[in-house]
Design a protein around this motif. Sequence first.
Motif, PDB file in Angstrom:
ATOM      1  N   VAL A   1      14.553 -12.590  -0.932  1.00  0.00           N
ATOM      2  CA  VAL A   1      13.646 -11.717  -1.660  1.00  0.00           C
ATOM      3  C   VAL A   1      12.735 -11.007  -0.658  1.00  0.00           C
ATOM      4  O   VAL A   1      12.168 -11.633   0.230  1.00  0.00           O
ATOM      5  CB  VAL A   1      12.795 -12.521  -2.662  1.00  0.00           C
ATOM      6  CG1 VAL A   1      11.809 -11.622  -3.351  1.00  0.00           C
ATOM      7  CG2 VAL A   1      13.692 -13.226  -3.658  1.00  0.00           C
ATOM      8  N   CYS A   2      12.624  -9.704  -0.827  1.00  0.00           N
ATOM      9  CA  CYS A   2      11.772  -8.917   0.056  1.00  0.00           C
ATOM     10  C   CYS A   2      10.836  -8.062  -0.799  1.00  0.00           C
ATOM     11  O   CYS A   2      11.291  -7.304  -1.647  1.00  0.00           O
ATOM     12  CB  CYS A   2      12.630  -8.022   0.947  1.00  0.00           C
ATOM     13  SG  CYS A   2      11.662  -6.987   2.037  1.00  0.00           S
ATOM     14  N   PHE A   3       9.536  -8.202  -0.596  1.00  0.00           N
ATOM     15  CA  PHE A   3       8.553  -7.417  -1.326  1.00  0.00           C
ATOM     16  C   PHE A   3       7.983  -6.352  -0.412  1.00  0.00           C
ATOM     17  O   PHE A   3       7.568  -6.653   0.701  1.00  0.00           O
ATOM     18  CB  PHE A   3       7.418  -8.306  -1.830  1.00  0.00           C
ATOM     19  CG  PHE A   3       7.841  -9.259  -2.895  1.00  0.00           C
ATOM     20  CD1 PHE A   3       8.021  -8.812  -4.196  1.00  0.00           C
ATOM     21  CD2 PHE A   3       8.055 -10.589  -2.605  1.00  0.00           C
ATOM     22  CE1 PHE A   3       8.408  -9.679  -5.189  1.00  0.00           C
ATOM     23  CE2 PHE A   3       8.444 -11.467  -3.581  1.00  0.00           C
ATOM     24  CZ  PHE A   3       8.619 -11.015  -4.887  1.00  0.00           C
ATOM     25  N   CYS A   4       7.968  -5.142  -0.898  1.00  0.00           N
ATOM     26  CA  CYS A   4       7.414  -4.029  -0.128  1.00  0.00           C
ATOM     27  C   CYS A   4       6.410  -3.298  -1.010  1.00  0.00           C
ATOM     28  O   CYS A   4       6.779  -2.721  -2.037  1.00  0.00           O
ATOM     29  CB  CYS A   4       8.522  -3.081   0.308  1.00  0.00           C
ATOM     30  SG  CYS A   4       7.908  -1.623   1.141  1.00  0.00           S
ATOM     31  N   PHE A   5       5.145  -3.325  -0.635  1.00  0.00           N
ATOM     32  CA  PHE A   5       4.111  -2.637  -1.380  1.00  0.00           C
ATOM     33  C   PHE A   5       3.498  -1.570  -0.490  1.00  0.00           C
ATOM     34  O   PHE A   5       2.903  -1.882   0.530  1.00  0.00           O
ATOM     35  CB  PHE A   5       3.024  -3.605  -1.848  1.00  0.00           C
ATOM     36  CG  PHE A   5       3.520  -4.617  -2.823  1.00  0.00           C
ATOM     37  CD1 PHE A   5       3.770  -4.254  -4.132  1.00  0.00           C
ATOM     38  CD2 PHE A   5       3.754  -5.917  -2.434  1.00  0.00           C
ATOM     39  CE1 PHE A   5       4.229  -5.179  -5.047  1.00  0.00           C
ATOM     40  CE2 PHE A   5       4.213  -6.855  -3.339  1.00  0.00           C
ATOM     41  CZ  PHE A   5       4.451  -6.476  -4.652  1.00  0.00           C
ATOM     42  N   LEU A   6       3.683  -0.339  -0.883  1.00  0.00           N
ATOM     43  CA  LEU A   6       3.115   0.777  -0.143  1.00  0.00           C
ATOM     44  C   LEU A   6       2.191   1.530  -1.100  1.00  0.00           C
ATOM     45  O   LEU A   6       2.639   2.289  -1.943  1.00  0.00           O
ATOM     46  CB  LEU A   6       4.217   1.699   0.381  1.00  0.00           C
ATOM     47  CG  LEU A   6       3.775   2.901   1.190  1.00  0.00           C
ATOM     48  CD1 LEU A   6       3.016   2.448   2.435  1.00  0.00           C
ATOM     49  CD2 LEU A   6       4.954   3.727   1.585  1.00  0.00           C
ATOM     50  N   VAL A   7       0.904   1.245  -0.999  1.00  0.00           N
ATOM     51  CA  VAL A   7      -0.080   1.855  -1.882  1.00  0.00           C
ATOM     52  C   VAL A   7      -1.089   2.605  -1.015  1.00  0.00           C
ATOM     53  O   VAL A   7      -1.574   2.072  -0.030  1.00  0.00           O
ATOM     54  CB  VAL A   7      -0.800   0.782  -2.726  1.00  0.00           C
ATOM     55  CG1 VAL A   7      -1.871   1.412  -3.588  1.00  0.00           C
ATOM     56  CG2 VAL A   7       0.199   0.023  -3.572  1.00  0.00           C
ATOM     57  N   ASP A   8      -1.373   3.840  -1.389  1.00  0.00           N
ATOM     58  CA  ASP A   8      -2.420   4.577  -0.693  1.00  0.00           C
ATOM     59  C   ASP A   8      -3.263   5.329  -1.718  1.00  0.00           C
ATOM     60  O   ASP A   8      -2.901   5.448  -2.883  1.00  0.00           O
ATOM     61  CB  ASP A   8      -1.851   5.523   0.360  1.00  0.00           C
ATOM     62  CG  ASP A   8      -1.151   6.731  -0.220  1.00  0.00           C
ATOM     63  OD1 ASP A   8      -0.701   6.674  -1.376  1.00  0.00           O
ATOM     64  OD2 ASP A   8      -1.032   7.739   0.483  1.00  0.00           O
ATOM     65  N   GLN A   9      -4.399   5.809  -1.256  1.00  0.00           N
ATOM     66  CA  GLN A   9      -5.337   6.489  -2.127  1.00  0.00           C
ATOM     67  C   GLN A   9      -5.853   7.725  -1.405  1.00  0.00           C
ATOM     68  O   GLN A   9      -6.272   7.635  -0.249  1.00  0.00           O
ATOM     69  CB  GLN A   9      -6.479   5.554  -2.485  1.00  0.00           C
ATOM     70  CG  GLN A   9      -7.351   6.032  -3.605  1.00  0.00           C
ATOM     71  CD  GLN A   9      -8.350   4.968  -4.011  1.00  0.00           C
ATOM     72  OE1 GLN A   9      -9.020   4.415  -3.155  1.00  0.00           O
ATOM     73  NE2 GLN A   9      -8.429   4.701  -5.289  1.00  0.00           N
TER      74      GLN A   9
ATOM     75  N   PHE B   1       1.794   4.656  -5.503  1.00  0.00           N
ATOM     76  CA  PHE B   1       2.590   3.468  -5.184  1.00  0.00           C
ATOM     77  C   PHE B   1       3.974   3.956  -4.770  1.00  0.00           C
ATOM     78  O   PHE B   1       4.689   4.561  -5.567  1.00  0.00           O
ATOM     79  CB  PHE B   1       2.682   2.543  -6.397  1.00  0.00           C
ATOM     80  CG  PHE B   1       3.578   1.354  -6.187  1.00  0.00           C
ATOM     81  CD1 PHE B   1       3.177   0.326  -5.367  1.00  0.00           C
ATOM     82  CD2 PHE B   1       4.810   1.289  -6.797  1.00  0.00           C
ATOM     83  CE1 PHE B   1       3.988  -0.769  -5.169  1.00  0.00           C
ATOM     84  CE2 PHE B   1       5.627   0.206  -6.604  1.00  0.00           C
ATOM     85  CZ  PHE B   1       5.222  -0.833  -5.786  1.00  0.00           C
ATOM     86  N   CYS B   2       4.348   3.719  -3.524  1.00  0.00           N
ATOM     87  CA  CYS B   2       5.632   4.188  -2.969  1.00  0.00           C
ATOM     88  C   CYS B   2       5.797   5.702  -3.188  1.00  0.00           C
ATOM     89  O   CYS B   2       6.823   6.169  -3.674  1.00  0.00           O
ATOM     90  CB  CYS B   2       6.793   3.422  -3.553  1.00  0.00           C
ATOM     91  SG  CYS B   2       6.833   1.700  -3.046  1.00  0.00           S
ATOM     92  N   HIS B   3       4.758   6.463  -2.876  1.00  0.00           N
ATOM     93  CA  HIS B   3       4.719   7.929  -2.938  1.00  0.00           C
ATOM     94  C   HIS B   3       4.801   8.484  -4.356  1.00  0.00           C
ATOM     95  O   HIS B   3       5.039   9.660  -4.536  1.00  0.00           O
ATOM     96  CB  HIS B   3       5.802   8.552  -2.066  1.00  0.00           C
ATOM     97  CG  HIS B   3       5.699   8.149  -0.633  1.00  0.00           C
ATOM     98  ND1 HIS B   3       4.702   8.620   0.187  1.00  0.00           N
ATOM     99  CD2 HIS B   3       6.440   7.285   0.124  1.00  0.00           C
ATOM    100  CE1 HIS B   3       4.851   8.085   1.390  1.00  0.00           C
ATOM    101  NE2 HIS B   3       5.886   7.274   1.371  1.00  0.00           N
ATOM    102  N   VAL B   4       4.648   7.650  -5.384  1.00  0.00           N
ATOM    103  CA  VAL B   4       4.647   8.097  -6.770  1.00  0.00           C
ATOM    104  C   VAL B   4       3.232   7.919  -7.326  1.00  0.00           C
ATOM    105  O   VAL B   4       2.744   6.798  -7.413  1.00  0.00           O
ATOM    106  CB  VAL B   4       5.654   7.289  -7.619  1.00  0.00           C
ATOM    107  CG1 VAL B   4       5.592   7.726  -9.079  1.00  0.00           C
ATOM    108  CG2 VAL B   4       7.051   7.434  -7.057  1.00  0.00           C
ATOM    109  N   PRO B   5       2.551   9.004  -7.696  1.00  0.00           N
ATOM    110  CA  PRO B   5       1.188   8.859  -8.231  1.00  0.00           C
ATOM    111  C   PRO B   5       1.209   8.183  -9.604  1.00  0.00           C
ATOM    112  O   PRO B   5       2.004   8.536 -10.463  1.00  0.00           O
ATOM    113  CB  PRO B   5       0.674  10.285  -8.328  1.00  0.00           C
ATOM    114  CG  PRO B   5       1.854  11.164  -8.205  1.00  0.00           C
ATOM    115  CD  PRO B   5       2.947  10.394  -7.571  1.00  0.00           C
TER     116      PRO B   5
END
Length: 68
Positions: free
Chosen positions: A2-10, A42-46
């Motif tokens: 299992v691999c979790f990838c969280f890419l969140v920016d503001q 989140f992952c380049h999706v607003p």
Amino acid sequence: MVCFCFLVDQQRKVRRSKPAAGTCSRCGSGASVADMKTATRFCHVPFYWKSWKAIICTFCGAVLRSYR
């Protein structure tokens, strides 16, 4: 496996601004009243937007006071 990838920016954007009386407490430059927009992605999706007013510095960009 299992691999979790969280890419969140503001991101904050100034939509409109007009001069305000006063100076910045950090750098001593002028201040302005601005309509701000914050977008959280989140992952380049607003997925969340928020509009608010703030008093910001015209030189360093620091938020001196926010009205949410």
